[in-house]
Design a protein around this motif. Sequence first.
Motif, PDB file in Angstrom:
ATOM      1  N   ALA A  24       6.692 -16.033  21.925  1.00 51.50           N
ATOM      2  CA  ALA A  24       6.509 -16.643  23.240  1.00 51.50           C
ATOM      3  C   ALA A  24       7.010 -18.087  23.285  1.00 51.50           C
ATOM      4  O   ALA A  24       7.575 -18.524  24.299  1.00 51.50           O
ATOM      5  CB  ALA A  24       5.033 -16.585  23.642  1.00 51.50           C
ATOM      6  N   ASP A  25       6.816 -18.845  22.210  1.00 46.24           N
ATOM      7  CA  ASP A  25       7.251 -20.240  22.209  1.00 46.24           C
ATOM      8  C   ASP A  25       8.754 -20.351  22.424  1.00 46.24           C
ATOM      9  O   ASP A  25       9.245 -21.336  22.980  1.00 46.24           O
ATOM     10  CB  ASP A  25       6.884 -20.921  20.893  1.00 46.24           C
ATOM     11  N   GLY A  27       0.806  -1.211   0.000  1.00 45.64           N
ATOM     12  CA  GLY A  27       0.000   0.000   0.000  1.00 45.64           C
ATOM     13  C   GLY A  27       0.840   1.263   0.000  1.00 45.64           C
ATOM     14  O   GLY A  27       2.034   1.249   0.265  1.00 45.64           O
ATOM     15  N   ASN A  28       0.186   2.381  -0.290  1.00 46.77           N
ATOM     16  CA  ASN A  28       0.907   3.650  -0.316  1.00 46.77           C
ATOM     17  C   ASN A  28       0.725   4.437   0.975  1.00 46.77           C
ATOM     18  O   ASN A  28       1.065   5.602   1.047  1.00 46.77           O
ATOM     19  CB  ASN A  28       0.465   4.504  -1.514  1.00 46.77           C
ATOM     20  N   ARG A  29       0.166   3.788   1.997  1.00 46.90           N
ATOM     21  CA  ARG A  29       0.044   4.436   3.300  1.00 46.90           C
ATOM     22  C   ARG A  29       1.099   3.876   4.234  1.00 46.90           C
ATOM     23  O   ARG A  29       1.338   2.670   4.277  1.00 46.90           O
ATOM     24  CB  ARG A  29      -1.339   4.178   3.906  1.00 46.90           C
ATOM     25  N   LEU A  30       1.705   4.749   4.992  1.00 41.97           N
ATOM     26  CA  LEU A  30       2.694   4.289   5.948  1.00 41.97           C
ATOM     27  C   LEU A  30       2.032   3.443   7.028  1.00 41.97           C
ATOM     28  O   LEU A  30       2.563   2.424   7.453  1.00 41.97           O
ATOM     29  CB  LEU A  30       3.400   5.489   6.583  1.00 41.97           C
ATOM     30  N   PHE A  31       0.845   3.851   7.478  1.00 40.70           N
ATOM     31  CA  PHE A  31       0.159   3.125   8.538  1.00 40.70           C
ATOM     32  C   PHE A  31      -1.029   2.361   7.969  1.00 40.70           C
ATOM     33  O   PHE A  31      -1.863   2.925   7.279  1.00 40.70           O
ATOM     34  CB  PHE A  31      -0.326   4.081   9.624  1.00 40.70           C
ATOM     35  N   ALA A  32      -1.108   1.113   8.286  1.00 43.83           N
ATOM     36  CA  ALA A  32      -2.261   0.294   7.901  1.00 43.83           C
ATOM     37  C   ALA A  32      -3.206   0.210   9.093  1.00 43.83           C
ATOM     38  O   ALA A  32      -3.044   0.880  10.093  1.00 43.83           O
ATOM     39  CB  ALA A  32      -1.780  -1.088   7.472  1.00 43.83           C
ATOM     40  N   ASP A  33      -4.237  -0.637   8.955  1.00 40.01           N
ATOM     41  CA  ASP A  33      -5.157  -0.821  10.061  1.00 40.01           C
ATOM     42  C   ASP A  33      -4.444  -1.499  11.230  1.00 40.01           C
ATOM     43  O   ASP A  33      -3.445  -2.200  11.059  1.00 40.01           O
ATOM     44  CB  ASP A  33      -6.341  -1.683   9.611  1.00 40.01           C
ATOM     45  N   ARG A  34      -5.011  -1.330  12.402  1.00 40.71           N
ATOM     46  CA  ARG A  34      -4.409  -1.926  13.584  1.00 40.71           C
ATOM     47  C   ARG A  34      -4.609  -3.436  13.604  1.00 40.71           C
ATOM     48  O   ARG A  34      -5.620  -3.947  13.133  1.00 40.71           O
ATOM     49  CB  ARG A  34      -5.003  -1.302  14.848  1.00 40.71           C
ATOM     50  N   ILE A  35      -3.626  -4.123  14.160  1.00 42.59           N
ATOM     51  CA  ILE A  35      -3.698  -5.570  14.347  1.00 42.59           C
ATOM     52  C   ILE A  35      -3.410  -5.869  15.819  1.00 42.59           C
ATOM     53  O   ILE A  35      -2.801  -5.057  16.521  1.00 42.59           O
ATOM     54  CB  ILE A  35      -2.689  -6.308  13.446  1.00 42.59           C
ATOM     55  N   PRO A  36      -3.842  -7.022  16.320  1.00 40.02           N
ATOM     56  CA  PRO A  36      -3.582  -7.347  17.721  1.00 40.02           C
ATOM     57  C   PRO A  36      -2.082  -7.514  17.992  1.00 40.02           C
ATOM     58  O   PRO A  36      -1.345  -8.096  17.180  1.00 40.02           O
ATOM     59  CB  PRO A  36      -4.317  -8.677  17.925  1.00 40.02           C
ATOM     60  N   THR A  37      -1.647  -7.017  19.110  1.00 46.18           N
ATOM     61  CA  THR A  37      -0.276  -7.238  19.566  1.00 46.18           C
ATOM     62  C   THR A  37      -0.194  -8.600  20.241  1.00 46.18           C
ATOM     63  O   THR A  37      -1.070  -8.979  21.006  1.00 46.18           O
ATOM     64  CB  THR A  37       0.141  -6.146  20.564  1.00 46.18           C
ATOM     65  N   ARG A  38       0.869  -9.335  19.943  1.00 37.76           N
ATOM     66  CA  ARG A  38       1.035 -10.665  20.521  1.00 37.76           C
ATOM     67  C   ARG A  38       2.014 -10.648  21.702  1.00 37.76           C
ATOM     68  O   ARG A  38       2.991  -9.879  21.677  1.00 37.76           O
ATOM     69  CB  ARG A  38       1.546 -11.634  19.450  1.00 37.76           C
ATOM     70  N   PRO A  39       1.777 -11.474  22.711  1.00 36.76           N
ATOM     71  CA  PRO A  39       2.736 -11.550  23.816  1.00 36.76           C
ATOM     72  C   PRO A  39       4.137 -11.887  23.298  1.00 36.76           C
ATOM     73  O   PRO A  39       4.289 -12.727  22.406  1.00 36.76           O
ATOM     74  CB  PRO A  39       2.178 -12.674  24.695  1.00 36.76           C
ATOM     75  N   PHE A  40       5.124 -11.222  23.836  1.00 37.20           N
ATOM     76  CA  PHE A  40       6.507 -11.400  23.409  1.00 37.20           C
ATOM     77  C   PHE A  40       6.651 -11.180  21.899  1.00 37.20           C
ATOM     78  O   PHE A  40       7.519 -11.759  21.259  1.00 37.20           O
ATOM     79  CB  PHE A  40       7.043 -12.777  23.791  1.00 37.20           C
ATOM     80  N   ASN A  41       5.757 -10.344  21.333  1.00 39.25           N
ATOM     81  CA  ASN A  41       5.807 -10.012  19.910  1.00 39.25           C
ATOM     82  C   ASN A  41       5.686 -11.239  19.012  1.00 39.25           C
ATOM     83  O   ASN A  41       6.174 -11.255  17.881  1.00 39.25           O
ATOM     84  CB  ASN A  41       7.101  -9.250  19.586  1.00 39.25           C
ATOM     85  N   GLY A  42       5.043 -12.283  19.520  1.00 39.73           N
ATOM     86  CA  GLY A  42       4.864 -13.506  18.741  1.00 39.73           C
ATOM     87  C   GLY A  42       5.963 -14.530  18.932  1.00 39.73           C
ATOM     88  O   GLY A  42       5.948 -15.581  18.275  1.00 39.73           O
TER      89      GLY A  42
END
Length: 326
Positions: free
Chosen positions: A310-311, A293-308
Amino acid sequence: MSRTRIPTPPAAGITGESVYRDRRRLLQALALAPALVAAGCRGEPPPPMDVPRAATPPPGGGEATGFDTDEPLTREQDATSYNNFYEFGSGKTDPSRARKTLVTSPWSVAVSGECARPGTVPLETLLKGLVPEERIYRMRCVEGWSMVIPWLGVPLGQVLKRFEPGADAKFVAFTSLADPRQMPGVRVPILDWPYREGLRIDEAMHPLTLLVTGMYGKPLQQQNGAPLRLVVPWKYGFKGIKSIVAIEFTRKAPRTAWNDMQPREYGFFANVNPAVDHPRWSQATERRIAGDGNRLFADRIPTRPFNGYADQVAGLYRGMDLARWY
């Protein structure tokens, strides 16, 4: 001393280059070779070459995981023009617009503290014999935006072991260059310079922790922390100290720049935790900067624990009150 708070991220748009696609055609060991270090960020990189995929085993053996992702990459232009490096200005685009005044050659790193082999080491010696790996990591900023970036570097633990840390080395402290002649932002007392960060020794030795010299198949640019920076993908981005000039093995947790400035907002551990809000904004979601896309910011997404991650890393903090260590 006057203090400046980090601004909340604006919904601005930046038109960039096409998305970096051929992520397996990155720079090979030349990205860490002395010739490239000497060239710094000013020279043209050699043609991209195939590089080894990340293959460092996790603690205790087993298959290495977390070194790649199929998520859309952030455009190179966005990752190199929208970032925090207060030594070159407090605005998001200031570091990329700053004059290219950082001298990256010669560059050396002073290693001290609780280790058997301290000393000041040229960068090419520090990395000698280590083969760089491609690591495609998510990067989550404490301000609520995130990127997916193809880094090139070596596991930090492989470098630290060369200095034979002792049994009393419980933490690792890092210090950035703070030269007002090269870094105009250092003349402004935004922080108590130089920038300082730290990790617990087991965090520093974890296979995901990367000592980085390149991104998008090229040497690091000035605004991204040339010539040497840290990437710890499960922590908020301010832990990724840039332009490293000193490493110290310590018995106690080292003081860190943002934690000194505002400990209520910037904890030492700084593990990504969607359940613990920043005092001034929620951390439950993030704005992912990635895709066509040509937008710097897209829609918000859920933040994951430990940034994903965690495993891979949650076991490091078993029994700890994670809410306490925002």
